[in-house]
Scaffold this motif. Structure first.
Motif, mmCIF file in Angstrom:
data_model
loop_
_atom_site.group_PDB
_atom_site.id
_atom_site.type_symbol
_atom_site.label_atom_id
_atom_site.label_comp_id
_atom_site.label_asym_id
_atom_site.label_seq_id
_atom_site.Cartn_x
_atom_site.Cartn_y
_atom_site.Cartn_z
ATOM 1 N N PRO A 42 27.322 41.050 6.855
ATOM 2 C CA PRO A 42 28.690 40.581 7.041
ATOM 3 C C PRO A 42 29.317 40.206 5.710
ATOM 4 O O PRO A 42 28.629 39.783 4.784
ATOM 5 C CB PRO A 42 28.533 39.354 7.945
ATOM 6 C CG PRO A 42 27.117 38.942 7.823
ATOM 7 C CD PRO A 42 26.338 40.161 7.442
ATOM 8 N N ASP A 96 33.262 36.799 2.241
ATOM 9 C CA ASP A 96 34.564 36.156 2.113
ATOM 10 C C ASP A 96 34.939 35.467 3.425
ATOM 11 O O ASP A 96 34.992 36.104 4.473
ATOM 12 C CB ASP A 96 35.618 37.209 1.752
ATOM 13 C CG ASP A 96 36.958 36.601 1.382
ATOM 14 O OD1 ASP A 96 37.034 35.366 1.228
ATOM 15 O OD2 ASP A 96 37.927 37.372 1.238
ATOM 16 N N PRO A 97 35.198 34.168 3.406
ATOM 17 C CA PRO A 97 35.542 33.476 4.655
ATOM 18 C C PRO A 97 36.868 33.965 5.256
ATOM 19 O O PRO A 97 37.040 33.948 6.468
ATOM 20 C CB PRO A 97 35.639 32.004 4.259
ATOM 21 C CG PRO A 97 35.609 31.958 2.787
ATOM 22 C CD PRO A 97 35.104 33.263 2.284
ATOM 23 N N ASN A 99 35.934 36.940 7.251
ATOM 24 C CA ASN A 99 35.221 36.506 8.460
ATOM 25 C C ASN A 99 36.207 36.028 9.510
ATOM 26 O O ASN A 99 36.058 36.334 10.693
ATOM 27 C CB ASN A 99 34.225 35.393 8.140
ATOM 28 C CG ASN A 99 32.989 35.928 7.455
ATOM 29 O OD1 ASN A 99 32.633 37.092 7.619
ATOM 30 N ND2 ASN A 99 32.335 35.075 6.680
ATOM 31 N N LYS A 100 37.230 35.304 9.103
ATOM 32 C CA LYS A 100 38.233 34.798 10.043
ATOM 33 C C LYS A 100 39.010 35.957 10.662
ATOM 34 O O LYS A 100 39.269 35.975 11.868
ATOM 35 C CB LYS A 100 39.192 33.846 9.339
ATOM 36 C CG LYS A 100 40.220 33.226 10.270
ATOM 37 C CD LYS A 100 41.165 32.330 9.492
ATOM 38 C CE LYS A 100 42.212 31.704 10.371
ATOM 39 N NZ LYS A 100 42.989 32.608 11.168
ATOM 40 N N VAL A 130 37.963 39.062 11.071
ATOM 41 C CA VAL A 130 37.061 39.759 11.987
ATOM 42 C C VAL A 130 36.935 38.984 13.291
ATOM 43 O O VAL A 130 36.965 39.566 14.384
ATOM 44 C CB VAL A 130 35.688 39.987 11.331
ATOM 45 C CG1 VAL A 130 34.654 40.447 12.339
ATOM 46 C CG2 VAL A 130 35.805 40.984 10.203
ATOM 47 N N ASP A 131 36.824 37.678 13.202
ATOM 48 C CA ASP A 131 36.731 36.862 14.414
ATOM 49 C C ASP A 131 38.002 36.963 15.245
ATOM 50 O O ASP A 131 37.953 37.074 16.475
ATOM 51 C CB ASP A 131 36.462 35.391 14.054
ATOM 52 C CG ASP A 131 35.069 35.178 13.483
ATOM 53 O OD1 ASP A 131 34.196 36.042 13.724
ATOM 54 O OD2 ASP A 131 34.867 34.162 12.801
#
Length: 182
Positions: free
Chosen positions: A47, A50-51, A54-55, A57-58
């Motif tokens: 994954p 980078d946060p 990630n956000k 993708v969520d």
């Protein structure tokens, strides 16, 4: 008051009993086992770190199918991405038909809907033209038809088929008027 206290005491005692019980580890759940097996059998990329990604993708994974389709069309329009048709396995006759389609596409399409525009008329034919305009346009009084004819050039009819436009043009030309089809 007594019922509040007794319910608070029961809740407290439950939490204390749960904390004093020894926990037995039963192992990974069945779902985790299948996910672990699936992830180990396929080499999925790690994954992103980078946060922000990630956000995103969520957020995308939480969308419904309709929302995802709307997202795709919105991204295509905002980023100016054009649809690219994937080549499909086709019989050999299909490429031969393509030049014929191109030659048809190059020809200008024949116009089927016309606007009939009354340009000018002979002074002697003015009363006949006014009567014809009045007969053609519903709910038009004689005075309104006269004003219409005197304020030329004006569009007489809009969205008329080719045959009807030709008939109107012939009628007004026979009366002494100049008519154009747009």
């Amino acid at each position: 008051m007594a019922t509040r206290c007794s319910s608070a005491i029961r809740t407290f005692s439950r939490t204390c009993r749960a904390a004093t019980r020894p926990r037995v580890f039963a192992g990974p759940s069945r779902c985790l086992t299948t996910e672990a097996a699936a992830s180990s059998s396929t080499s999925a990329p790690p994954p992103p770190a980078d946060p922000k990604l990630n956000k995103i993708v969520d957020d995308i994974s939480g969308l419904t199918l309709l929302q995802a389709a709307d997202l795709v069309t919105l991204l295509k329009s905002r980023l100016n991405i054009q649809e690219i048709a994937m080549p499909a396995a086709a019989p050999a006759a299909a490429p031969a038909a393509a030049p014929a389609e191109e030659s048809e596409a190059e020809k200008p399409k024949e116009k089927t809907v016309f606007n009939v525009k009354l340009e000018a008329f002979d002074a002697a034919a003015k009363p006949k033209i006014i009567r014809e305009v009045k007969a053609m346009v519903p709910n038009l009084t004689l005075i309104e038809a006269k004003k219409f004819v005197e304020s030329l050039p004006k569009v007489l009819k809009e969205g008329v088929s080719k045959d009807d436009a030709e008939k109107l043009k012939k009628t007004f030309t026979d009366l002494g008027a100049t008519v154009t089809l747009e």
